[in-house]
Design an enzyme around this catalytic site. Structure first.
Site, mmCIF file in Angstrom:
data_model
loop_
_atom_site.group_PDB
_atom_site.id
_atom_site.type_symbol
_atom_site.label_atom_id
_atom_site.label_comp_id
_atom_site.label_asym_id
_atom_site.label_seq_id
_atom_site.Cartn_x
_atom_site.Cartn_y
_atom_site.Cartn_z
ATOM 1 N N GLY A 66 43.214 46.853 41.749
ATOM 2 C CA GLY A 66 43.698 45.692 42.483
ATOM 3 C C GLY A 66 45.050 45.973 43.109
ATOM 4 N N ASP A 146 41.046 44.622 32.415
ATOM 5 C CA ASP A 146 40.360 43.368 32.722
ATOM 6 C C ASP A 146 39.076 43.692 33.485
ATOM 7 O OD1 ASP A 146 41.664 44.159 35.069
ATOM 8 O OD2 ASP A 146 42.082 42.090 35.699
#
Length: 350
Positions: A66, A146
């Protein structure tokens, strides 16, 4: 359809999504998540699309994760709204990929890190090559794996997933297959031919045709010390065990782990152990959001990103500085419910 950061293409029966930020190693931003989700929605209802392919532009890899620098500024400002919105959309996309009713082929060629694992390792046909370097390096920036990463790593054989999560090490394509993060090993030179065939033939037949016997997994050969060292449910004990093992790889792992965020290590280990008992990816993603929102407020998250990606001095000042100082209250809070802010994903009923 076309988005500057995601190329959305159709060839024959193939819908092809190309992550298109090669200068940023195709790091995911909010617009990319939306573009991929929108394309999947459209193609699900399109009988002309039989297979979806996800690949990355450039030579460096599928996706380096990300866009954490944007999250860093969100954390420093103390707001966090943009990060929360990004994670909600990203985790919903991870679950969507897992449950998509049509085959999704992902080319995990080159570097595949963090969010790149989330957009590829939940797919139905996961292809790695001799160039693949797959990892969840979050503990190095004061964060926790995550995008369903703890769900995947908690289910790897023995303690391979614990080793990968705590050290943040990148594994080879052969290792990724052995750990359950990928399915098929294909020579990188064969990828253009594989992609061309996907537009005309069934995904399962194509990946079977081009798939090869993977090389031996180096990581599997290290299970003799990995399973013993990482068995405890205490990060401090794990580090002590690593330090006592007379093997260069174990000593390197101990050195790496000692440089990671103590808070992130402690919560990551707890997240892995909890993920083992959760029945579905969706439940794992619900846990990921709880932990991510709490991690956003840790001093280590902003400090880790600053040291690694902003100032790049590679010298984070972790707080607290040792595993022994990490409070049990911080760990408990990381997993506490979010009330109305829960992600609330649920697996489809069989």
């Amino acid at each position: 359809m076309e988005n500057n950061d995601v190329l959305v293409q159709r060839t024959g029966h193939l819908g092809h999504l190309v992550l298109n930020r090669p200068r940023a190693m195709n790091a995911l931003n909010a617009a990319m998540i939306t573009a991929v989700a929108d394309a999947l929605d459209q193609w699900e209802a399109d009988d002309g699309v039989e297979t979806v392919l996800i690949s990355g532009a450039g030579e460096r890899g599928l996706c380096a994760g990300g866009d954490v620098v944007t999250i860093y500024h969100d954390a420093v400002s103390g707001e966090g709204d943009a990060s929360e919105a990004f994670w909600r959309a990203e985790y919903r996309l991870n679950a969507r990929i897992k449950r998509y009713p049509k085959p999704i082929v992902t080319l995990m060629d080159g570097v595949v890190l963090g969010g790149g694992v989330g957009i590829s390792a939940h797919a139905s046909h996961r292809v790695v090559t001799e160039r693949s370097r797959v990892g969840m390096p979050e503990t190095g920036i004061g964060y926790v794996p995550d995008v369903g990463g703890t769900h995947l790593l908690s289910r790897a054989p023995g303690e391979l997933g614990t080793h990968a999560a705590l050290t943040g090490t990148m594994v080879s394509g052969a290792d990724a297959i052995a750990m359950g993060l990928a399915d098929h090993f294909v020579d990188s030179e064969s990828l253009p031919a594989l992609v061309a065939e996907l537009s005309e033939r069934k995904a399962a037949a194509v990946v079977a045709r081009w798939g090869q016997e993977p090389p031996e997994s180096a990581l599997v050969h290290q299970r003799w010390w990995i399973d013993e060292a990482y068995a405890p449910d205490c990060a401090e004990t794990i580090l002590e065990r690593l330090g006592r093992i007379d093997d260069p790889a174990a000593q390197a792992a101990a050195k790496t782990m000692a440089g990671r965020s103590p808070t992130a290590l402690t919560v990551t280990l707890a997240a892995l152990r909890r993920a083992r008992t959760l029945p579905s990816l969706e439940e794992g993603l619900n846990q990921d959001l709880r932990v991510s929102l709490r991690a956003l407020r840790w001093p280590d998250f902003a400090e880790g990103i600053r040291a690694q990606l902003v100032d790049k001095d590679r010298n984070p000042a972790w707080s607290p500085a040792t595993l022994a100082e990490v409070s049990a209250d911080v760990v408990a809070e990381a997993f506490a419910g979010l009330g109305e802010r829960e992600l609330a994903l649920s697996a489809p009923q069989k």
